[in-house]
Design a protein around this motif. Structure first.
Motif, PDB file in Angstrom:
ATOM      1  N   MET A  41      44.506  -1.865  18.425  1.00 28.55           N
ATOM      2  CA  MET A  41      43.725  -2.232  19.611  1.00 28.55           C
ATOM      3  C   MET A  41      42.422  -1.456  19.662  1.00 28.55           C
ATOM      4  SD  MET A  41      46.615  -2.884  22.580  1.00 28.55           S
ATOM      5  CE  MET A  41      47.177  -1.203  22.592  1.00 28.55           C
ATOM      6  N   THR A  42      42.462  -0.182  19.328  1.00 31.77           N
ATOM      7  CA  THR A  42      41.257   0.642  19.326  1.00 31.77           C
ATOM      8  C   THR A  42      40.252   0.122  18.313  1.00 31.77           C
ATOM      9  OG1 THR A  42      42.486   2.575  20.059  1.00 31.77           O
ATOM     10  CG2 THR A  42      40.364   2.977  18.988  1.00 31.77           C
ATOM     11  N   VAL A  43      40.725  -0.186  17.111  1.00 37.24           N
ATOM     12  CA  VAL A  43      39.838  -0.720  16.068  1.00 37.24           C
ATOM     13  C   VAL A  43      39.200  -2.020  16.530  1.00 37.24           C
ATOM     14  CG1 VAL A  43      39.818  -1.768  13.765  1.00 37.24           C
ATOM     15  CG2 VAL A  43      40.985   0.402  14.126  1.00 37.24           C
ATOM     16  N   MET A  44      40.014  -2.916  17.096  1.00 41.11           N
ATOM     17  CA  MET A  44      39.488  -4.211  17.525  1.00 41.11           C
ATOM     18  C   MET A  44      38.499  -4.051  18.683  1.00 41.11           C
ATOM     19  SD  MET A  44      40.769  -6.077  15.264  1.00 41.11           S
ATOM     20  CE  MET A  44      40.078  -7.595  15.849  1.00 41.11           C
ATOM     21  N   GLU A  45      38.799  -3.134  19.621  1.00 39.38           N
ATOM     22  CA  GLU A  45      37.865  -2.883  20.723  1.00 39.38           C
ATOM     23  C   GLU A  45      36.543  -2.331  20.202  1.00 39.38           C
ATOM     24  OE1 GLU A  45      40.270  -0.330  23.140  1.00 39.38           O
ATOM     25  OE2 GLU A  45      41.170  -2.006  24.237  1.00 39.38           O
ATOM     26  N   ASN A  46      36.608  -1.411  19.248  1.00 35.91           N
ATOM     27  CA  ASN A  46      35.393  -0.839  18.667  1.00 35.91           C
ATOM     28  C   ASN A  46      34.586  -1.897  17.938  1.00 35.91           C
ATOM     29  OD1 ASN A  46      36.068   1.669  19.678  1.00 35.91           O
ATOM     30  ND2 ASN A  46      36.898   2.419  17.743  1.00 35.91           N
ATOM     31  N   LYS A  47      35.267  -2.752  17.176  1.00 38.61           N
ATOM     32  CA  LYS A  47      34.559  -3.809  16.455  1.00 38.61           C
ATOM     33  C   LYS A  47      33.922  -4.796  17.427  1.00 38.61           C
ATOM     34  CE  LYS A  47      37.000  -3.625  12.071  1.00 38.61           C
ATOM     35  NZ  LYS A  47      35.823  -3.398  11.245  1.00 38.61           N
ATOM     36  N   ALA A  48      34.627  -5.109  18.505  1.00 41.39           N
ATOM     37  CA  ALA A  48      34.079  -6.033  19.501  1.00 41.39           C
ATOM     38  C   ALA A  48      32.864  -5.415  20.192  1.00 41.39           C
ATOM     39  CB  ALA A  48      35.149  -6.398  20.518  1.00 41.39           C
ATOM     40  N   ALA A  49      32.924  -4.120  20.484  1.00 37.56           N
ATOM     41  CA  ALA A  49      31.837  -3.443  21.177  1.00 37.56           C
ATOM     42  C   ALA A  49      30.582  -3.363  20.324  1.00 37.56           C
ATOM     43  CB  ALA A  49      32.269  -2.037  21.598  1.00 37.56           C
ATOM     44  N   THR A  50      30.746  -3.185  19.013  1.00 31.88           N
ATOM     45  CA  THR A  50      29.594  -3.062  18.133  1.00 31.88           C
ATOM     46  C   THR A  50      29.142  -4.406  17.577  1.00 31.88           C
ATOM     47  OG1 THR A  50      30.961  -2.691  16.169  1.00 31.88           O
ATOM     48  CG2 THR A  50      30.278  -0.741  17.414  1.00 31.88           C
ATOM     49  N   GLY A  51      29.965  -5.431  17.771  1.00 30.45           N
ATOM     50  CA  GLY A  51      29.630  -6.742  17.235  1.00 30.45           C
ATOM     51  C   GLY A  51      29.677  -6.779  15.722  1.00 30.45           C
ATOM     52  N   SER A  52      30.384  -5.811  15.120  1.00 26.08           N
ATOM     53  CA  SER A  52      30.402  -5.722  13.662  1.00 26.08           C
ATOM     54  C   SER A  52      31.370  -6.686  13.005  1.00 26.08           C
ATOM     55  CB  SER A  52      30.744  -4.292  13.226  1.00 26.08           C
ATOM     56  OG  SER A  52      32.054  -3.955  13.648  1.00 26.08           O
ATOM     57  N   SER A  53      32.227  -7.317  13.787  1.00 24.35           N
ATOM     58  CA  SER A  53      33.200  -8.227  13.195  1.00 24.35           C
ATOM     59  C   SER A  53      33.540  -9.330  14.191  1.00 24.35           C
ATOM     60  CB  SER A  53      34.470  -7.460  12.831  1.00 24.35           C
ATOM     61  OG  SER A  53      35.442  -8.334  12.316  1.00 24.35           O
ATOM     62  N   PRO A  54      33.535 -10.567  13.726  1.00 27.84           N
ATOM     63  CA  PRO A  54      33.929 -11.644  14.634  1.00 27.84           C
ATOM     64  C   PRO A  54      35.416 -11.523  14.959  1.00 27.84           C
ATOM     65  CG  PRO A  54      33.676 -12.476  12.410  1.00 27.84           C
ATOM     66  CD  PRO A  54      33.219 -11.042  12.394  1.00 27.84           C
ATOM     67  N   GLN A  55      35.805 -11.964  16.117  1.00 28.31           N
ATOM     68  CA  GLN A  55      37.204 -11.872  16.526  1.00 28.31           C
ATOM     69  C   GLN A  55      37.967 -13.126  16.081  1.00 28.31           C
ATOM     70  OE1 GLN A  55      38.400  -8.942  17.815  1.00 28.31           O
ATOM     71  NE2 GLN A  55      36.366  -8.372  17.176  1.00 28.31           N
ATOM     72  N   ASP A  56      37.868 -13.428  14.828  1.00 27.52           N
ATOM     73  CA  ASP A  56      38.555 -14.554  14.214  1.00 27.52           C
ATOM     74  C   ASP A  56      40.051 -14.242  14.152  1.00 27.52           C
ATOM     75  OD1 ASP A  56      39.676 -16.379  12.444  1.00 27.52           O
ATOM     76  OD2 ASP A  56      38.033 -16.272  11.019  1.00 27.52           O
ATOM     77  N   PRO A  57      40.918 -15.175  14.568  1.00 27.73           N
ATOM     78  CA  PRO A  57      42.354 -14.935  14.516  1.00 27.73           C
ATOM     79  C   PRO A  57      42.864 -14.553  13.121  1.00 27.73           C
ATOM     80  CG  PRO A  57      41.910 -16.877  15.829  1.00 27.73           C
ATOM     81  CD  PRO A  57      40.609 -16.459  15.200  1.00 27.73           C
ATOM     82  N   ALA A  58      42.255 -15.091  12.086  1.00 27.44           N
ATOM     83  CA  ALA A  58      42.669 -14.744  10.730  1.00 27.44           C
ATOM     84  C   ALA A  58      42.378 -13.280  10.419  1.00 27.44           C
ATOM     85  CB  ALA A  58      41.974 -15.642   9.707  1.00 27.44           C
ATOM     86  N   ILE A  59      41.281 -12.763  10.931  1.00 28.73           N
ATOM     87  CA  ILE A  59      40.934 -11.355  10.728  1.00 28.73           C
ATOM     88  C   ILE A  59      41.912 -10.474  11.497  1.00 28.73           C
ATOM     89  CG2 ILE A  59      39.199  -9.585  11.216  1.00 28.73           C
ATOM     90  CD1 ILE A  59      37.071 -11.748  10.651  1.00 28.73           C
ATOM     91  N   ILE A  60      42.228 -10.857  12.723  1.00 31.96           N
ATOM     92  CA  ILE A  60      43.183 -10.091  13.519  1.00 31.96           C
ATOM     93  C   ILE A  60      44.545 -10.083  12.837  1.00 31.96           C
ATOM     94  CG2 ILE A  60      44.408  -9.990  15.729  1.00 31.96           C
ATOM     95  CD1 ILE A  60      41.807 -11.177  16.974  1.00 31.96           C
ATOM     96  N   ALA A  61      44.987 -11.229  12.344  1.00 33.32           N
ATOM     97  CA  ALA A  61      46.272 -11.307  11.635  1.00 33.32           C
ATOM     98  C   ALA A  61      46.261 -10.421  10.397  1.00 33.32           C
ATOM     99  CB  ALA A  61      46.575 -12.752  11.247  1.00 33.32           C
ATOM    100  N   SER A  62      45.146 -10.382   9.708  1.00 34.74           N
ATOM    101  CA  SER A  62      45.018  -9.530   8.528  1.00 34.74           C
ATOM    102  C   SER A  62      45.160  -8.058   8.893  1.00 34.74           C
ATOM    103  CB  SER A  62      43.676  -9.782   7.849  1.00 34.74           C
ATOM    104  OG  SER A  62      43.494  -8.912   6.762  1.00 34.74           O
ATOM    105  N   TYR A  63      44.496  -7.649   9.980  1.00 35.78           N
ATOM    106  CA  TYR A  63      44.617  -6.261  10.447  1.00 35.78           C
ATOM    107  C   TYR A  63      46.060  -5.938  10.830  1.00 35.78           C
ATOM    108  CZ  TYR A  63      39.523  -5.713  10.749  1.00 35.78           C
ATOM    109  OH  TYR A  63      38.193  -5.624  10.467  1.00 35.78           O
ATOM    110  N   LEU A  64      46.732  -6.876  11.510  1.00 33.62           N
ATOM    111  CA  LEU A  64      48.125  -6.660  11.886  1.00 33.62           C
ATOM    112  C   LEU A  64      49.004  -6.464  10.656  1.00 33.62           C
ATOM    113  CD1 LEU A  64      48.613  -9.202  14.797  1.00 33.62           C
ATOM    114  CD2 LEU A  64      48.927  -6.733  14.923  1.00 33.62           C
ATOM    115  N   LYS A  65      48.826  -7.304   9.671  1.00 30.57           N
ATOM    116  CA  LYS A  65      49.620  -7.176   8.446  1.00 30.57           C
ATOM    117  C   LYS A  65      49.381  -5.837   7.775  1.00 30.57           C
ATOM    118  CE  LYS A  65      50.108 -12.047   7.325  1.00 30.57           C
ATOM    119  NZ  LYS A  65      49.707 -13.123   6.400  1.00 30.57           N
ATOM    120  N   GLU A  66      48.133  -5.412   7.736  1.00 28.64           N
ATOM    121  CA  GLU A  66      47.793  -4.158   7.070  1.00 28.64           C
ATOM    122  C   GLU A  66      48.293  -2.943   7.847  1.00 28.64           C
ATOM    123  OE1 GLU A  66      43.835  -1.655   5.710  1.00 28.64           O
ATOM    124  OE2 GLU A  66      43.679  -3.814   5.984  1.00 28.64           O
TER     125      GLU A  66
END
Length: 73
Positions: A41-66
């Motif tokens: 959640m912290t990583v995703m919040e930071n990425k959303a705040a900086t706009g460095s990564s789109p919040q694509d569900p596939a990217i989120i699923a990838s982070y969850l798997k990792e």
């Protein structure tokens, strides 16, 4: 319903309440997963705040798997 907050689970381990080996392992696993999810959640919040990564569900699923499952793509 049983109180399953992370704080309560940690107290179960720290207080030395009698737990079976399986219960002890389950408590530790729940705590481990919650810590990973909080990190995610912290990583995703930071990425959303900086706009460095789109919040694509596939990217989120990838982070969850990792992070949670330990799977690397």
């Amino acid at each position: 319903m049983t109180d399953l907050t992370t704080t309560h689970l940690k107290r179960l381990l720290d207080d030395g309440e009698p737990l079976t080996e399986v219960e002890h392992a389950l408590v530790e696993e729940v705590i481990r997963l919650r810590e990973h999810i909080e990190g995610l959640m912290t990583v995703m919040e930071n990425k959303a705040a900086t706009g460095s990564s789109p919040q694509d569900p596939a990217i989120i699923a990838s982070y969850l798997k990792e992070i949670v499952l330990g799977e690397n793509q």
